[in-house]
Design a protein around this motif. Structure first.
Motif, PDB file in Angstrom:
ATOM      1  N   ASN A 166       0.840  -1.191   0.000  1.00 31.42           N
ATOM      2  CA  ASN A 166       0.000   0.000   0.000  1.00 31.42           C
ATOM      3  C   ASN A 166       0.882   1.251   0.000  1.00 31.42           C
ATOM      4  O   ASN A 166       0.599   2.213  -0.692  1.00 31.42           O
ATOM      5  CB  ASN A 166      -0.884  -0.043   1.243  1.00 31.42           C
ATOM      6  CG  ASN A 166      -1.972   0.994   1.198  1.00 31.42           C
ATOM      7  OD1 ASN A 166      -2.577   1.227   0.160  1.00 31.42           O
ATOM      8  ND2 ASN A 166      -2.222   1.631   2.329  1.00 31.42           N
ATOM      9  N   ASN A 167       1.915   1.212   0.811  1.00 29.69           N
ATOM     10  CA  ASN A 167       2.898   2.292   0.802  1.00 29.69           C
ATOM     11  C   ASN A 167       4.214   1.773   1.369  1.00 29.69           C
ATOM     12  O   ASN A 167       4.280   0.655   1.883  1.00 29.69           O
ATOM     13  CB  ASN A 167       2.415   3.516   1.581  1.00 29.69           C
ATOM     14  CG  ASN A 167       2.193   3.224   3.049  1.00 29.69           C
ATOM     15  OD1 ASN A 167       3.094   2.751   3.723  1.00 29.69           O
ATOM     16  ND2 ASN A 167       1.004   3.496   3.539  1.00 29.69           N
TER      17      ASN A 167
ATOM     18  N   ASP B 147       3.931  -1.291   4.126  1.00 32.31           N
ATOM     19  CA  ASP B 147       2.572  -1.533   4.583  1.00 32.31           C
ATOM     20  C   ASP B 147       1.875  -2.333   3.503  1.00 32.31           C
ATOM     21  O   ASP B 147       1.567  -1.821   2.443  1.00 32.31           O
ATOM     22  CB  ASP B 147       1.820  -0.220   4.798  1.00 32.31           C
ATOM     23  CG  ASP B 147       2.260   0.476   6.052  1.00 32.31           C
ATOM     24  OD1 ASP B 147       1.817   1.616   6.264  1.00 32.31           O
ATOM     25  OD2 ASP B 147       3.045  -0.099   6.809  1.00 32.31           O
TER      26      ASP B 147
ATOM     27  N   TRP C  13      -1.263  -5.033   2.240  1.00 35.33           N
ATOM     28  CA  TRP C  13      -2.679  -5.266   2.527  1.00 35.33           C
ATOM     29  C   TRP C  13      -2.709  -6.253   3.691  1.00 35.33           C
ATOM     30  O   TRP C  13      -2.056  -7.257   3.669  1.00 35.33           O
ATOM     31  CB  TRP C  13      -3.368  -5.840   1.284  1.00 35.33           C
ATOM     32  CG  TRP C  13      -3.107  -4.984   0.101  1.00 35.33           C
ATOM     33  CD1 TRP C  13      -2.246  -5.232  -0.913  1.00 35.33           C
ATOM     34  CD2 TRP C  13      -3.666  -3.705  -0.157  1.00 35.33           C
ATOM     35  NE1 TRP C  13      -2.238  -4.189  -1.793  1.00 35.33           N
ATOM     36  CE2 TRP C  13      -3.099  -3.237  -1.378  1.00 35.33           C
ATOM     37  CE3 TRP C  13      -4.586  -2.888   0.509  1.00 35.33           C
ATOM     38  CZ2 TRP C  13      -3.421  -2.012  -1.930  1.00 35.33           C
ATOM     39  CZ3 TRP C  13      -4.913  -1.664  -0.050  1.00 35.33           C
ATOM     40  CH2 TRP C  13      -4.351  -1.237  -1.244  1.00 35.33           C
TER      41      TRP C  13
ATOM     42  N   PHE D 105      -2.363  -4.632   6.565  1.00 32.82           N
ATOM     43  CA  PHE D 105      -2.261  -3.588   7.562  1.00 32.82           C
ATOM     44  C   PHE D 105      -1.009  -3.609   8.410  1.00 32.82           C
ATOM     45  O   PHE D 105      -0.783  -2.733   9.209  1.00 32.82           O
ATOM     46  CB  PHE D 105      -3.496  -3.688   8.485  1.00 32.82           C
ATOM     47  CG  PHE D 105      -3.906  -2.399   9.111  1.00 32.82           C
ATOM     48  CD1 PHE D 105      -4.420  -2.390  10.396  1.00 32.82           C
ATOM     49  CD2 PHE D 105      -3.790  -1.202   8.446  1.00 32.82           C
ATOM     50  CE1 PHE D 105      -4.816  -1.217  10.983  1.00 32.82           C
ATOM     51  CE2 PHE D 105      -4.174  -0.020   9.021  1.00 32.82           C
ATOM     52  CZ  PHE D 105      -4.693  -0.034  10.306  1.00 32.82           C
ATOM     53  N   LYS D 106      -0.183  -4.652   8.248  1.00 29.04           N
ATOM     54  CA  LYS D 106       1.006  -4.725   9.076  1.00 29.04           C
ATOM     55  C   LYS D 106       2.143  -3.938   8.439  1.00 29.04           C
ATOM     56  O   LYS D 106       2.270  -3.893   7.217  1.00 29.04           O
ATOM     57  CB  LYS D 106       1.432  -6.182   9.236  1.00 29.04           C
ATOM     58  CG  LYS D 106       0.396  -7.026   9.945  1.00 29.04           C
ATOM     59  CD  LYS D 106       0.905  -8.433  10.224  1.00 29.04           C
ATOM     60  CE  LYS D 106       0.944  -9.271   8.978  1.00 29.04           C
ATOM     61  NZ  LYS D 106       1.174 -10.699   9.309  1.00 29.04           N
TER      62      LYS D 106
ATOM     63  N   PHE E 244       0.880  -2.338  17.234  1.00 30.72           N
ATOM     64  CA  PHE E 244       1.795  -3.400  16.850  1.00 30.72           C
ATOM     65  C   PHE E 244       2.962  -3.432  17.830  1.00 30.72           C
ATOM     66  O   PHE E 244       3.423  -2.380  18.286  1.00 30.72           O
ATOM     67  CB  PHE E 244       2.342  -3.153  15.439  1.00 30.72           C
ATOM     68  CG  PHE E 244       1.282  -3.019  14.387  1.00 30.72           C
ATOM     69  CD1 PHE E 244       0.724  -1.781  14.115  1.00 30.72           C
ATOM     70  CD2 PHE E 244       0.840  -4.122  13.685  1.00 30.72           C
ATOM     71  CE1 PHE E 244      -0.269  -1.640  13.147  1.00 30.72           C
ATOM     72  CE2 PHE E 244      -0.145  -3.987  12.713  1.00 30.72           C
ATOM     73  CZ  PHE E 244      -0.696  -2.749  12.451  1.00 30.72           C
TER      74      PHE E 244
ATOM     75  N   LEU F 132       8.247  -8.016  13.700  1.00 36.87           N
ATOM     76  CA  LEU F 132       6.895  -7.890  14.204  1.00 36.87           C
ATOM     77  C   LEU F 132       6.565  -9.104  15.064  1.00 36.87           C
ATOM     78  O   LEU F 132       6.727 -10.248  14.630  1.00 36.87           O
ATOM     79  CB  LEU F 132       5.915  -7.781  13.046  1.00 36.87           C
ATOM     80  CG  LEU F 132       4.441  -7.642  13.415  1.00 36.87           C
ATOM     81  CD1 LEU F 132       4.189  -6.336  14.154  1.00 36.87           C
ATOM     82  CD2 LEU F 132       3.566  -7.719  12.169  1.00 36.87           C
TER      83      LEU F 132
ATOM     84  N   ARG G 119      -1.780   2.809  14.880  1.00 41.62           N
ATOM     85  CA  ARG G 119      -2.477   3.394  13.747  1.00 41.62           C
ATOM     86  C   ARG G 119      -3.843   3.864  14.209  1.00 41.62           C
ATOM     87  O   ARG G 119      -4.423   3.296  15.118  1.00 41.62           O
ATOM     88  CB  ARG G 119      -2.689   2.364  12.648  1.00 41.62           C
ATOM     89  CG  ARG G 119      -1.489   1.991  11.870  1.00 41.62           C
ATOM     90  CD  ARG G 119      -1.925   1.076  10.748  1.00 41.62           C
ATOM     91  NE  ARG G 119      -0.813   0.559  10.018  1.00 41.62           N
ATOM     92  CZ  ARG G 119      -0.234   1.177   9.013  1.00 41.62           C
ATOM     93  NH1 ARG G 119      -0.669   2.361   8.626  1.00 41.62           N
ATOM     94  NH2 ARG G 119       0.774   0.633   8.383  1.00 41.62           N
TER      95      ARG G 119
ATOM     96  N   GLY H 286      -7.814  -1.349   8.518  1.00 42.04           N
ATOM     97  CA  GLY H 286      -7.670  -1.542   7.080  1.00 42.04           C
ATOM     98  C   GLY H 286      -6.505  -0.759   6.519  1.00 42.04           C
ATOM     99  O   GLY H 286      -5.922   0.088   7.188  1.00 42.04           O
ATOM    100  N   PRO H 287      -6.133  -1.060   5.316  1.00 42.01           N
ATOM    101  CA  PRO H 287      -4.985  -0.374   4.704  1.00 42.01           C
ATOM    102  C   PRO H 287      -5.246   1.116   4.558  1.00 42.01           C
ATOM    103  O   PRO H 287      -6.260   1.538   4.055  1.00 42.01           O
ATOM    104  CB  PRO H 287      -4.885  -1.041   3.327  1.00 42.01           C
ATOM    105  CG  PRO H 287      -5.629  -2.307   3.441  1.00 42.01           C
ATOM    106  CD  PRO H 287      -6.722  -2.062   4.434  1.00 42.01           C
TER     107      PRO H 287
ATOM    108  N   ASN I 190      -3.286   5.006   3.647  1.00 41.66           N
ATOM    109  CA  ASN I 190      -2.082   5.664   3.177  1.00 41.66           C
ATOM    110  C   ASN I 190      -1.531   6.617   4.216  1.00 41.66           C
ATOM    111  O   ASN I 190      -1.232   7.765   3.935  1.00 41.66           O
ATOM    112  CB  ASN I 190      -2.381   6.403   1.867  1.00 41.66           C
ATOM    113  CG  ASN I 190      -2.342   5.463   0.694  1.00 41.66           C
ATOM    114  OD1 ASN I 190      -1.460   4.624   0.602  1.00 41.66           O
ATOM    115  ND2 ASN I 190      -3.289   5.575  -0.198  1.00 41.66           N
TER     116      ASN I 190
END
Lengths: 110, 118
Positions: free
Chosen positions: A30-31, A92, A94, A96-97, B34, B46, B97, B101-102, B104
């Protein structure tokens, strides 16, 4: 492995030179972000580049992203002794990690 | 930018005791936090993803009974290292966060906790 690869693992340059670090990752993202970490300290967020962006600048930093090659580079121009640190890319995906690369240890000699 | 506070920054404990590390989002609600572990001169690994109000999701190889995670509110997650041993000595970092969900947007990191088990 969680981590993508970073290249080089260690880099030693003279003050004033440019430093280039590369990062490769494994999955669609995603980024991608670059962080800096001084020895034994927390992370400093440097720059975020989205998957639909190809290049981004911030001060002396330039980041590129090539999603077709699953790779990114961080360029630090006109390096200073104070830039000595470890640099990590983090993706990042999909799901979310945020997953970190192995890191590059940069040493800038005064 | 948003602030994530991690406490304590440094802790030394005796082998066999438990240690709790707190991670707080100070100016936003963190739906997801996290936890990472970092060995000297290595990258961040992680350990687990902590979602408010539900059980944490652990990465492969991480012992959930060893590393207890609680995310009881939208601003606080805790990591408890139970029955600590010298091999648990490490640098632990949390991140948070704002949404699910994803997104930006970046994850915000705490300053880390250096745990030394003697």
């Amino acid at each position: 492995s969680q981590q993508g690869e970073e290249d080089p693992q260690a880099l030693s340059i003279q003050e004033g030179e440019n430093a280039t670090m590369n990062c490769s990752y494994k999955t669609s993202i995603n980024n991608l972000q670059w962080y800096r970490q001084n020895s034994g300290r927390g992370l400093v967020h440097l720059i975020l580049i989205r998957s639909n962006e190809r290049e981004k600048h911030s001060g002396r930093l330039r980041v590129t992203l090539d999603t077709s090659k699953k790779s990114s580079s961080l360029l630090i121009t006109a390096s200073r002794a104070a830039d000595t640190a470890s640099y990590f890319c983090a993706t990042d995906a999909w799901g979310f990690k945020t997953i970190f690369g192995a890191g590059t240890r940069l040493f800038v000699k005064a | 930018g948003a602030v994530v506070s991690q406490h304590p920054s440094r802790v030394i404990c005796k082998s066999g005791t438990s240690v709790k590390i707190e991670c707080r989002s100070l100016d936003f609600q963190a739906t997801t936090m996290f936890w990472y572990r970092q060995f000297p001169k290595k990258s961040l690994m992680l350990m687990a993803t902590s979602n408010e109000g539900s059980k944490a999701t652990y990465e492969q190889g991480v012992e959930k009974d060893k590393f207890l995670i609680n995310h009881a509110s939208l601003t606080l997650s805790t990591l408890t290292v139970t029955s600590a041993h010298p091999e648990d000595s490490s640098f632990y970092i949390c991140s948070a966060r704002a949404g699910r969900g994803p997104l930006n947007t970046e994850a915000f990191f705490g300053q880390g906790t250096r745990l030394t088990v003697v």
